[in-house]
Design an enzyme around this catalytic site. Structure first.
Site, PDB file in Angstrom:
ATOM      1  N   CYS A   1       0.739  -1.220  -0.151  1.00  0.00           N
ATOM      2  CA  CYS A   1      -0.022  -0.535   0.390  1.00  0.00           C
ATOM      3  C   CYS A   1       0.981   1.566  -0.128  1.00  0.00           C
ATOM      4  O   CYS A   1       1.749   1.903   0.753  1.00  0.00           O
ATOM      5  CB  CYS A   1      -0.812   0.044   1.301  1.00  0.00           C
ATOM      6  SG  CYS A   1      -2.103   1.594   1.567  1.00  0.00           S
TER       7      CYS A   1
ATOM      8  N   CYS B   1       0.113   3.594   2.746  1.00  0.00           N
ATOM      9  CA  CYS B   1       0.306   3.171   3.308  1.00  0.00           C
ATOM     10  C   CYS B   1       1.663   3.589   4.065  1.00  0.00           C
ATOM     11  O   CYS B   1       1.627   3.747   5.346  1.00  0.00           O
ATOM     12  CB  CYS B   1       0.151   2.000   4.032  1.00  0.00           C
ATOM     13  SG  CYS B   1      -1.329   1.145   3.508  1.00  0.00           S
TER      14      CYS B   1
END
Length: 107
Positions: free
Chosen positions: A31, A34
């Protein structure tokens, strides 16, 4: 204090049983957003040390708790107080926004 890694096995002790509020960052290695907010969360963990614990949970390595909570998109940050989820923030944001949101939720 640096962010704390939590697992399905440690979630009860590290998050639900914590006397201090805990912000759990649900994330995954693949991600991009993230990874973008990770340094900001580390800085916020230092700046708000003693007021909140910032924990990270890799949803790929720990599918049980994210499944129970209903995590569908990441990054998802969930603030727990007294063992209960009290606030959620979905998506990446600049550090100032993340810290402002967290401070407002902490009171």
């Amino acid at each position: 204090m640096p962010t704390k890694n939590v697992t399905d096995a440690s979630f009860q002790t590290d998050v639900l049983d914590s006397e201090t509020p805990v912000l759990v960052d649900f994330w995954a290695e693949w991600c991009g957003p993230c990874k973008m907010i990770a340094p900001a969360l580390e800085e916020i963990a230092d700046e708000l040390d003693g007021k909140v614990t910032i924990a990270k949970m890799d949803i790929m390595e720990n599918p049980e708790i994210p499944g129970q909570i209903g995590v569908q998109s990441i990054p998802l940050m969930v603030l727990f107080k007294g063992g209960q989820p009290v606030a959620k923030k979905l998506g990446a944001a600049p550090k100032s926004q993340l810290k402002g949101w967290l401070e407002s939720e902490l009171g």
